[in-house]
Design an enzyme around this catalytic site. Sequence first.
Site, PDB file in Angstrom:
ATOM      1  N   ARG A  64       0.849  -1.197   0.000  1.00 51.82           N
ATOM      2  CA  ARG A  64       0.000   0.000   0.000  1.00 51.82           C
ATOM      3  C   ARG A  64       0.881   1.242   0.000  1.00 51.82           C
ATOM      4  O   ARG A  64       0.605   2.222  -0.712  1.00 51.82           O
ATOM      5  CB  ARG A  64      -0.895  -0.011   1.253  1.00 51.82           C
ATOM      6  CG  ARG A  64      -1.833   1.167   1.359  1.00 51.82           C
ATOM      7  CD  ARG A  64      -3.092   0.899   0.605  1.00 51.82           C
ATOM      8  NE  ARG A  64      -3.902   2.085   0.435  1.00 51.82           N
ATOM      9  CZ  ARG A  64      -5.206   2.038   0.204  1.00 51.82           C
ATOM     10  NH1 ARG A  64      -5.821   0.867   0.135  1.00 51.82           N
ATOM     11  NH2 ARG A  64      -5.895   3.135   0.032  1.00 51.82           N
ATOM     12  N   ILE A  91      -8.648   5.135   0.125  1.00 51.38           N
ATOM     13  CA  ILE A  91      -8.189   6.077   1.147  1.00 51.38           C
ATOM     14  C   ILE A  91      -6.832   6.611   0.697  1.00 51.38           C
ATOM     15  O   ILE A  91      -5.951   5.838   0.331  1.00 51.38           O
ATOM     16  CB  ILE A  91      -8.026   5.354   2.500  1.00 51.38           C
ATOM     17  CG1 ILE A  91      -9.324   4.681   2.911  1.00 51.38           C
ATOM     18  CG2 ILE A  91      -7.565   6.321   3.580  1.00 51.38           C
ATOM     19  CD1 ILE A  91     -10.467   5.641   3.051  1.00 51.38           C
ATOM     20  N   LEU A  92      -6.683   7.923   0.700  1.00 50.99           N
ATOM     21  CA  LEU A  92      -5.418   8.516   0.273  1.00 50.99           C
ATOM     22  C   LEU A  92      -4.417   8.477   1.428  1.00 50.99           C
ATOM     23  O   LEU A  92      -4.766   8.774   2.575  1.00 50.99           O
ATOM     24  CB  LEU A  92      -5.654   9.953  -0.183  1.00 50.99           C
ATOM     25  CG  LEU A  92      -6.423  10.057  -1.508  1.00 50.99           C
ATOM     26  CD1 LEU A  92      -6.925  11.473  -1.733  1.00 50.99           C
ATOM     27  CD2 LEU A  92      -5.538   9.595  -2.663  1.00 50.99           C
ATOM     28  N   ASN A 104     -12.865  16.009  -0.470  1.00 47.45           N
ATOM     29  CA  ASN A 104     -13.576  14.778  -0.777  1.00 47.45           C
ATOM     30  C   ASN A 104     -15.066  15.061  -0.709  1.00 47.45           C
ATOM     31  O   ASN A 104     -15.498  16.022  -0.063  1.00 47.45           O
ATOM     32  CB  ASN A 104     -13.187  13.691   0.241  1.00 47.45           C
ATOM     33  CG  ASN A 104     -13.714  12.321  -0.140  1.00 47.45           C
ATOM     34  OD1 ASN A 104     -14.242  12.114  -1.226  1.00 47.45           O
ATOM     35  ND2 ASN A 104     -13.578  11.370   0.782  1.00 47.45           N
ATOM     36  N   THR A 105     -15.855  14.259  -1.390  1.00 47.80           N
ATOM     37  CA  THR A 105     -17.299  14.427  -1.347  1.00 47.80           C
ATOM     38  C   THR A 105     -17.927  13.095  -0.979  1.00 47.80           C
ATOM     39  O   THR A 105     -17.416  12.036  -1.355  1.00 47.80           O
ATOM     40  CB  THR A 105     -17.845  14.949  -2.701  1.00 47.80           C
ATOM     41  OG1 THR A 105     -19.261  15.034  -2.621  1.00 47.80           O
ATOM     42  CG2 THR A 105     -17.452  14.069  -3.869  1.00 47.80           C
ATOM     43  N   HIS A 106     -18.981  13.150  -0.171  1.00 52.82           N
ATOM     44  CA  HIS A 106     -19.610  11.929   0.328  1.00 52.82           C
ATOM     45  C   HIS A 106     -21.125  12.077   0.255  1.00 52.82           C
ATOM     46  O   HIS A 106     -21.657  13.112   0.681  1.00 52.82           O
ATOM     47  CB  HIS A 106     -19.162  11.675   1.773  1.00 52.82           C
ATOM     48  CG  HIS A 106     -19.706  10.413   2.356  1.00 52.82           C
ATOM     49  ND1 HIS A 106     -19.275   9.163   1.964  1.00 52.82           N
ATOM     50  CD2 HIS A 106     -20.653  10.199   3.300  1.00 52.82           C
ATOM     51  CE1 HIS A 106     -19.949   8.236   2.638  1.00 52.82           C
ATOM     52  NE2 HIS A 106     -20.784   8.838   3.448  1.00 52.82           N
ATOM     53  N   ALA A 139      -6.580  11.226   7.070  1.00 48.55           N
ATOM     54  CA  ALA A 139      -6.132   9.830   6.878  1.00 48.55           C
ATOM     55  C   ALA A 139      -7.239   8.815   7.180  1.00 48.55           C
ATOM     56  O   ALA A 139      -7.087   7.630   6.888  1.00 48.55           O
ATOM     57  CB  ALA A 139      -4.925   9.555   7.757  1.00 48.55           C
ATOM     58  N   GLY A 140      -8.364   9.315   7.734  1.00 47.29           N
ATOM     59  CA  GLY A 140      -9.428   8.374   8.089  1.00 47.29           C
ATOM     60  C   GLY A 140     -10.419   8.185   6.947  1.00 47.29           C
ATOM     61  O   GLY A 140     -10.237   8.721   5.858  1.00 47.29           O
TER      62      GLY A 140
HETATM   63  C1  GRF Z   1     -20.621  10.164  -5.480  1.00 44.75           C
HETATM   64  O1  GRF Z   1     -21.900  10.216  -4.865  1.00 44.75           O
HETATM   65  C2  GRF Z   1     -19.552  10.154  -4.417  1.00 44.75           C
HETATM   66  O2  GRF Z   1     -19.838  10.977  -3.304  1.00 44.75           O
HETATM   67  C3  GRF Z   1     -19.572   8.712  -3.998  1.00 44.75           C
HETATM   68  O3  GRF Z   1     -19.719   7.978  -5.197  1.00 44.75           O
HETATM   69  C4  GRF Z   1     -20.374   8.825  -6.141  1.00 44.75           C
HETATM   70  C5  GRF Z   1     -19.449   8.978  -7.314  1.00 44.75           C
HETATM   71  O4  GRF Z   1     -20.206   9.422  -8.368  1.00 44.75           O
HETATM   72  N1  GRF Z   1     -18.343   8.344  -3.335  1.00 44.75           N
HETATM   73  P1  GRF Z   1     -19.456   9.899  -9.728  1.00 44.75           P
HETATM   74  O5  GRF Z   1     -18.347   8.879 -10.003  1.00 44.75           O
HETATM   75  O6  GRF Z   1     -18.910  11.266  -9.465  1.00 44.75           O
HETATM   76  O7  GRF Z   1     -20.559   9.867 -10.752  1.00 44.75           O
END
Ligand code: GRF
Length: 203
Positions: A64, A91-92, A104-106, A139-140
Amino acid sequence: GRLVVLVSGSGTNLQALLDASADPSYGATIVAVGADRDGIEGLARAERAGVPTFVEKLSSYGSRADWDTALAARIAVHKPDLVVAAGFMKILGEPTLSAYPVLNTHPALLPSFPGAHGVRDALAHGVKVTGCTVMLADAGVDTGPIVAQEAVRVFDGDDEHLLHERIKTVERGLLVDTVGRMAREGWTIAGRTVRLGSGGEQK
Ligand code: GRF
């Protein structure tokens, strides 16, 4: 500001950033797109937009740590001010996190429902409202300082796909707005000031 965007899948968040950054007043340009796997729509979207791409597969490395180092080196080639993980399913490691601010987006309202199945977990829990979160990666797993959030209603007939698509519609707008504001105005979060352009990040 110079963005490197990391993807693992369809890349609709990437596409929203590609579309927004086509406007010179947006304040940021995507200088490269990286992925941890081949053959995904996210890479095709970058190629169609004429943006350089790179792929670094964990399976190509004995450890890794070696992958972490290799990925950070591929990113460094493009000298980004900001890295955006948009549906990047790894995970980066420290080599990347220590070199750049990473957004990051979730697809859930963190700290609720972190991890790879946030939409499924929210639905299973029976929440009536969920949403999406943009955060600074640490890191989490989905544990970094929260930068922006937006709520999305859950409807009775929702299944995971339908709900995730509704979230993604909101999520890509939130990500585009957050990156644009960081690029044009800078952003101070958790004691760190992220400002794109000249110096990248000032502590
Ligand atoms: C997004 O909802 C992201 O938050 C999640 O997976 C999805 C990725 O969608 N981790 P895309 O690849 O940007 O269409």
